[in-house]
Design a protein around this motif. Structure first.
Motif: not given
Length: 90
Positions: A61-66, A12-21, A89-90
């Motif tokens: 639920s999904l398990r991502i990075g443990g 999967v493609d994972v995106r983490a976003v900060g407070a300004a996003y 990739g996806p």
């Protein structure tokens, strides 16, 4: 990689976003709620195609990075998502 409770595992493609996003525009969710109301430290928002691919629903639920994350909702539109004619990739 992400894994669902039903044993499905996919890249999967994972995106983490900060407070300004987002810096511009608006994230549109299937529920119509602001995405910040749906997220917390143990929640993720996913594209509808991921639900179909994994055979899961909002609330599962999904398990991502443990670590396990609750699927809190679906993202329909992201202002900074570009149109990809070719993806490696996806």
């Amino acid at each position: 990689m992400a894994a669902a409770e039903n044993g499905q595992v996919h890249l999967v493609d994972v995106r983490a976003v900060g407070a300004a996003y987002p810096f511009y525009g608006k994230v549109e969710t299937a529920s119509g709620k602001p995405f910040r109301e749906l997220l917390d430290d143990a929640a993720v928002l996913v594209h509808p195609s991921l639900l179909a691919r994994f055979g899961v629903e909002v609330g599962d639920s999904l398990r991502i990075g443990g670590r396990d994350f609750r699927i809190a909702g679906e993202i329909l539109r992201e202002p900074d998502r570009t149109v990809q004619l070719l993806a490696l990739g996806p």
